[in-house]
Structures are given as structure tokens and as C-alpha cells.
Design an enzyme around this catalytic site. Structure first.
Site, PDB file in Angstrom:
ATOM      1  N   LYS A 239       2.813   2.358 -17.999  1.00 45.08           N
ATOM      2  CA  LYS A 239       2.359   2.668 -16.644  1.00 45.08           C
ATOM      3  C   LYS A 239       1.149   1.805 -16.305  1.00 45.08           C
ATOM      4  O   LYS A 239       0.512   1.251 -17.201  1.00 45.08           O
ATOM      5  CB  LYS A 239       2.031   4.150 -16.499  1.00 45.08           C
ATOM      6  CG  LYS A 239       0.839   4.637 -17.301  1.00 45.08           C
ATOM      7  CD  LYS A 239       0.695   6.144 -17.145  1.00 45.08           C
ATOM      8  CE  LYS A 239      -0.549   6.694 -17.816  1.00 45.08           C
ATOM      9  NZ  LYS A 239      -1.800   6.264 -17.164  1.00 45.08           N
TER      10      LYS A 239
ATOM     11  N   CYS B 171      -5.481  11.328 -16.440  1.00 43.63           N
ATOM     12  CA  CYS B 171      -4.049  11.061 -16.616  1.00 43.63           C
ATOM     13  C   CYS B 171      -3.253  12.277 -17.069  1.00 43.63           C
ATOM     14  O   CYS B 171      -2.094  12.434 -16.675  1.00 43.63           O
ATOM     15  CB  CYS B 171      -3.860   9.890 -17.576  1.00 43.63           C
ATOM     16  SG  CYS B 171      -4.572   8.353 -16.931  1.00 43.63           S
TER      17      CYS B 171
ATOM     18  N   ASP C 171      -1.154   8.640 -22.944  1.00 47.63           N
ATOM     19  CA  ASP C 171      -2.099   7.550 -23.217  1.00 47.63           C
ATOM     20  C   ASP C 171      -2.947   7.759 -24.484  1.00 47.63           C
ATOM     21  O   ASP C 171      -4.184   7.621 -24.431  1.00 47.63           O
ATOM     22  CB  ASP C 171      -3.033   7.349 -22.019  1.00 47.63           C
ATOM     23  CG  ASP C 171      -2.296   6.993 -20.743  1.00 47.63           C
ATOM     24  OD1 ASP C 171      -1.065   6.818 -20.794  1.00 47.63           O
ATOM     25  OD2 ASP C 171      -2.953   6.890 -19.695  1.00 47.63           O
TER      26      ASP C 171
END
Length: 230
Positions: free
Chosen positions: A125, A171, A19
Site C-alpha cells: 500500500k 494505519c 505494517d
């Protein structure tokens, strides 16, 4: 430099960049991680080191990819409070976040300066409204959302995954623990990631180490580890 004639067995590493997006890594982003912009230079250095060592087979960028009505957005849950857990109608608990990484918004894009190549893989995601997915592999229950990340790794014969990105205590941790659970030798590079709070970073590092994840301080330490392992 450690070398081998068997390129297929030697090029068995994937770099997973978790990310690295504007909403997480730029001041003013919807869910800015303190000093998140600093991961760009470290991720680029990590890519270069893996390439020069002949270890890199794949670079995979996970990308938070939320619809506007996503369950994790506080604005979609009347009576909830930002940055606090909220009990959803199905009885599960969900941390409430500001709206972030919505497809088509500037915050959804990858961070400026991040080196990207044509054969890099992008794994979306958090695409389903009803479930949050911190891990690049999908939702925590391994049912409601399953991304193609594991298929990409298995299809390329990956043995080692090297991980950086944002955020260390969410994450990155979830992705690393899932990778270790799935049988990959997993290395998290601290200099290539940033976290939200010292307390949650300490907690998640403990969970990662307990799951078998190797946590190293910087790119040099990651490369030293890999030089001793084929």
C-alpha cells in the site's frame, strides 16, 4: 474448545497484520512507534491461538511501500513542517512524515522475529506517489489507490478479521474502519498494536467503536469473543 464439523464455515477468520515493518517497529526506524517492537510477540501469539482454535484461514501482512518521491514525505514538500498537515497543490491536506518504508531500504522490511509462512499474503500500500494510504484497503477516497485486500478476503470467504500491527492511531484504525464498512466483523487486539500518542489513540478508538469495530484488550479476549461466534 469450541468445535464444529463444518470447517468451511468455521475457518472464516483472517489475521491482518498492519505494517509490521522496521521503520515503524524498531528503535532508530524512520517513523518509530514507541514500543512498536512489542507487537511481534503478540502477533505471533495471536496467529498461534487462531491456528490452534481452527479458526485461521488467511494471514495478510500489509506493507507500506513508498517511492522516494512520495507526497507524504516532508522532504518532497518545500515549506512544509514535519508532523504537521500541509496543503497540497490540489487543495487536499496531507500530514508530513519523514521519508519511510521506501522499497529496497532496511526500514521497508518486516520486523525480525515475526512468524511468516509461505502461504501468507502480502498487500502493498502507499505505492502511488500522489496519494497516501493509511488503510490496508487503499486511499481514504477509495479511488486513487485500491489494494487487493478486499478481493483476498472475499475470495476466501472471510467473515471475521482480527487486526494488530502499527500504528494503532493511524494505519490500524483506518484499516479496521474500512473492514467494518465493507461488512467484515472486525476485531482489533490492543495488546498486538501500539500507538503514537495517547490522545490520538483515544480519538481513533472512539472512531473505531462508532464504526462497529470490536476493540479487545488481548489475545485471550479476542479468542473468547470468537468462541461465541461462528
Amino acid at each position: 474448545m469450541f468445535k464444529t464439523n463444518d470447517e468451511k464455515s468455521f475457518r472464516n477468520c483472517a489475521l491482518i497484520q498492519v505494517d509490521p515493518q522496521v521503520d515503524f517497529g524498531m528503535v532508530g526506524g524512520a517513523l518509530y512507534v514507541p514500543r512498536g517492537e512489542e507487537v511481534v510477540a503478540e502477533l505471533n501469539a495471536l496467529r498461534k491461538a487462531l491456528q490452534e482454535a481452527g479458526r485461521l484461514r488467511a494471514v495478510i501482512n500489509t506493507q507500506d511501500c513508498h517511492p522516494p518521491n512520495h507526497v507524504s514525505f516532508q522532504v518532497n514538500n518545500p515549506g512544509s513542517e514535519l508532523f504537521k498537515e500541509y496543503e497540497l497543490p490540489d487543495g487536499s491536506k496531507q500530514m508530513m512524515w519523514p521519508a519511510h518504508c521506501q522499497v529496497g531500504t532496511p526500514g521497508y522490511e518486516f520486523l525480525p522475529g515475526l512468524v511468516r509462512e509461505l502461504n501468507d499474503i502480502v498487500v502493498p500500500k502507499g505505492t502511488r506517489r500522489e496519494v497516501d494510504s493509511y488503510s490496508g484497503f487503499g486511499s481514504e477516497d477509495c479511488v486513487r489507490e485500491i489494494t487487493p485486500l478486499n478481493l483476498h478476503l472475499k475470495g476466501r470467504g472471510i467473515k471475521y478479521v482480527v487486526i494488530g500491527g502499527l500504528a494503532f492511531d493511524y494505519c490500524v484504525s483506518y484499516t479496521a474502519r474500512d473492514a467494518a464498512r465493507l461488512g467484515y466483523k472486525t476485531i482489533v487486539v490492543r495488546s498486538a498494536t501500539r500507538g503514537i500518542s495517547p490522545e490520538s489513540c483515544e480519538r481513533e478508538e472512539g472512531l473505531m467503536r462508532a464504526a462497529g469495530v470490536i476493540v479487545v484488550e488481548d489475545v485471550a479476549e479476542a479468542m473468547d469473543f470468537l468462541a461465541k461466534h461462528v
